[in-house]
Design an enzyme around this catalytic site. Structure first.
Site, mmCIF file in Angstrom:
data_model
loop_
_atom_site.group_PDB
_atom_site.id
_atom_site.type_symbol
_atom_site.label_atom_id
_atom_site.label_comp_id
_atom_site.label_asym_id
_atom_site.label_seq_id
_atom_site.Cartn_x
_atom_site.Cartn_y
_atom_site.Cartn_z
ATOM 1 N N SER A 1 -89.524 -49.889 104.504
ATOM 2 C CA SER A 1 -90.246 -49.496 103.289
ATOM 3 C C SER A 1 -89.687 -48.161 102.817
ATOM 4 O O SER A 1 -88.782 -47.601 103.438
ATOM 5 C CB SER A 1 -91.741 -49.379 103.569
ATOM 6 O OG SER A 1 -91.978 -48.199 104.304
ATOM 7 N N LYS A 2 -90.251 -47.672 101.748
ATOM 8 C CA LYS A 2 -89.783 -46.422 101.150
ATOM 9 C C LYS A 2 -89.808 -45.254 102.137
ATOM 10 O O LYS A 2 -89.035 -44.316 102.021
ATOM 11 C CB LYS A 2 -90.656 -46.068 99.946
ATOM 12 C CG LYS A 2 -90.202 -46.753 98.679
ATOM 13 C CD LYS A 2 -90.764 -46.024 97.466
ATOM 14 C CE LYS A 2 -90.283 -46.617 96.173
ATOM 15 N NZ LYS A 2 -88.892 -46.321 95.900
ATOM 16 N N ARG A 3 -90.727 -45.341 103.117
ATOM 17 C CA ARG A 3 -90.836 -44.253 104.098
ATOM 18 C C ARG A 3 -89.524 -44.016 104.839
ATOM 19 O O ARG A 3 -89.275 -42.943 105.365
ATOM 20 C CB ARG A 3 -91.896 -44.590 105.154
ATOM 21 C CG ARG A 3 -93.317 -44.441 104.697
ATOM 22 C CD ARG A 3 -94.265 -44.806 105.821
ATOM 23 N NE ARG A 3 -94.106 -46.194 106.241
ATOM 24 C CZ ARG A 3 -93.661 -46.566 107.426
ATOM 25 N NH1 ARG A 3 -93.312 -45.679 108.324
ATOM 26 N NH2 ARG A 3 -93.547 -47.843 107.719
ATOM 27 N N HIS A 4 -88.697 -45.055 104.904
ATOM 28 C CA HIS A 4 -87.478 -44.927 105.708
ATOM 29 C C HIS A 4 -86.294 -44.368 104.934
ATOM 30 O O HIS A 4 -85.151 -44.562 105.302
ATOM 31 C CB HIS A 4 -87.105 -46.297 106.286
ATOM 32 C CG HIS A 4 -88.156 -46.854 107.180
ATOM 33 N ND1 HIS A 4 -88.958 -47.911 106.822
ATOM 34 C CD2 HIS A 4 -88.550 -46.489 108.411
ATOM 35 C CE1 HIS A 4 -89.793 -48.166 107.808
ATOM 36 N NE2 HIS A 4 -89.564 -47.320 108.778
ATOM 37 N N GLY A 5 -86.561 -43.657 103.851
ATOM 38 C CA GLY A 5 -85.459 -43.049 103.104
ATOM 39 C C GLY A 5 -85.099 -43.878 101.894
ATOM 40 O O GLY A 5 -85.889 -44.687 101.430
#
Ligand code: GLU
Length: 463
Positions: A232-236
């Site tokens: 998801s977006k959390r991973h960069g």
């Protein structure tokens, strides 16, 4: 082989979609097949022309071309309506007002694992009639066969009461009409496949399948972040556009995405696109989730950067710097050979195109001073050494890398000071920081006049 990439334009192209596009592209190119691009824009509320444009732009930038399309799914509405009408007229589908509660009541009465069957009420949503006997078998080249007894499958809703068709119906008819032989897509679509096969079965019963077999399916493994959770977006950086702005090369992204779920079989990680095309087959796609790791992508990008010719790196940097608004064309063009020279001396040290300007921008414009670096290296001792260095450099006749190196090394040997004690003050004076390409190359490229001027400024302000 006929494959397709079928993005929904409800957002920009993300890593997962880009991998699906790449795998279809590699397969088509490997097999000499055909890749169709279909834009699944039937979700009218969430699909926008901007997203379509972004997806097309990302595909083009990634170098993933297609042979047919783009076909807009909404343009196929008349065909969807035609098939729907045929299914209704022949009794393969029926209209029903059944609600979720009605389906639940049916299951309470007949058993939870019994598929819902309704009666034709002449109004309401359209459901496909599923035969009670037989089975629907998903042949998946990655996952093997999965068999669903028809008796367990609900009569699926294929169109709303207003006649607009649902996704699983449109996809199945579109794939059929386009004579798609292999459906390669993310694992999240696995649960849709039996419904699509049921639609294809009804099309066969109607005789509109032209004798084509159902496509072979390949559901690609999920993508996880380095923490093992769904990507998801959390991973960069998550979209292709973001990766582009972060300074990744399309060939490095192709290489990296190819390895997310597929292996060359011999642990080779650095692969050119030609090698990928040559070696890519579905039988080496894994079932296990793949990990998207930006650190590995960064490393791989550095490898691809080092493989570029000076002219190619020059061009890539120029495009990147101007596109991202990092520097103006007039600064780059002030000396038409400088960018290529600067690129060449930076090539070993950068992992992304974005690393270039912070490292080597001082070769084009006045550097930003890092006060910590100045405090550490331009104290009284440092300035004394810098003054010696200045004198040595001022005596050079032909200001090129070889003479700069010879002069500075001779000065270092004479002074008896460590290389660091000599070169770091010089570096801070000309670059503002302690990080730069090779010091001799940097000084030579900067030229005698600018080098001496910056040294003088450092000697003056440091005092
Ligand atoms: N439009 C779907 C999506 O973007 C893909 C459908 C398919 O590949 O069958 O997820």
């Amino acid at each position: 082989m006929r494959v397709r990439f079928a993005p929904s334009p409800t957002g920009s192209l993300h890593i997962g979609g880009a991998r699906t596009a790449l795998y279809n592209w590699l397969l088509a190119r490997h097999e000499g097949g055909t890749l169709l691009l279909r834009i699944e824009d039937t979700d009218l509320e969430r699909s926008t022309p901007e997203h379509v444009a972004q997806i097309l732009d990302s595909l083009q930038w990634l170098g993933l071309d297609y042979d047919e399309g783009p076909v807009m799914q909404t343009d196929r509405t008349p065909r969807h309506q035609e098939v729907l009408a045929l299914l209704l007229a022949s009794g393969h589908a029926y209209r029903s007002t059944a609600t979720g509660d009605d389906v639940k009541a049916f299951k309470d009465a007949h058993g939870a694992d019994r598929g819902y069957r309704g009666a034709d009420q002449g109004e309401g949503a359209v459901r496909l009639r599923v035969p009670n006997d037989g089975a629907t078998v998903v042949h998946d080249v990655i996952r093997g066969d999965t068999r669903f007894e028809n008796i367990h499958l609900d009569d699926p809703v294929i169109a709303r009461a207003d006649g607009s068709v649902l996704y699983n119906f449109a996809v199945a008819i579109d794939d059929l009409d386009a004579a798609i032989t292999h459906v390669v897509r993310g694992e999240d679509h696995l649960s849709n496949t039996p419904k699509q096969l049921l639609v294809l079965g009804a099309a066969r019963a109607l005789g509109i399948d032209e004798g084509r077999p159902a496509p072979v399916y390949a559901h690609l493994p999920l993508l996880h972040g380095p923490d093992g959770k769904k990507l998801s977006k959390r991973h960069g950086a998550a979209s292709v556009g973001e990766l582009r702005s972060a300074g990744y090369l399309p060939e490095a992204i192709r290489n990296y995405l190819a390895l997310l779920g597929w292996g060359a079989g011999d642990d080779q990680t650095v692969l050119s696109t030609e090698e990928l095309v040559e070696r890519f087959t579905l039988d080496r796609v894994s079932r296990n989730p793949a990990r998207f790791d930006q650190i590995k992508l960064r490393w791989l990008n550095g490898v691809h950067i080092r493989q570029l010719s000076p002219a190619a790196l020059d061009a890539a940097l120029r495009e990147f710097l101007l596109r991202e608004g990092i520097v103006s064309a007039s600064v780059l063009d002030a000396d038409p050979t400088r960018l290529q020279a600067a690129a060449t001396i930076s090539q070993e040290k950068i992992h992304t195109l974005a690393d270039f300007w912070p490292l080597s921008g001082f070769l084009f414009e006045e550097p930003t001073q890092d006060p910590k670096a100045a405090a550490r290296w331009l104290d009284d001792d440092g300035r004394a050494r810098l003054a010696d260095t200045r004198n040595a450099l001022a005596g050079i006749q032909q200001f090129d890398t070889a003479s700069v190196q010879a002069t500075l090394e001779a000065a270092a040997a004479q002074s008896g000071a460590s290389a660091k004690a000599i070169y770091q003050p010089l570096r801070v004076a000309i670059c503002g920081t302690t990080v730069s390409p090779g010091i001799f190359e940097s000084v030579a490229l900067l030229g005698s006049e600018t080098t001496l001027r910056r040294i003088d400024a450092a000697l003056a302000t440091g005092a």
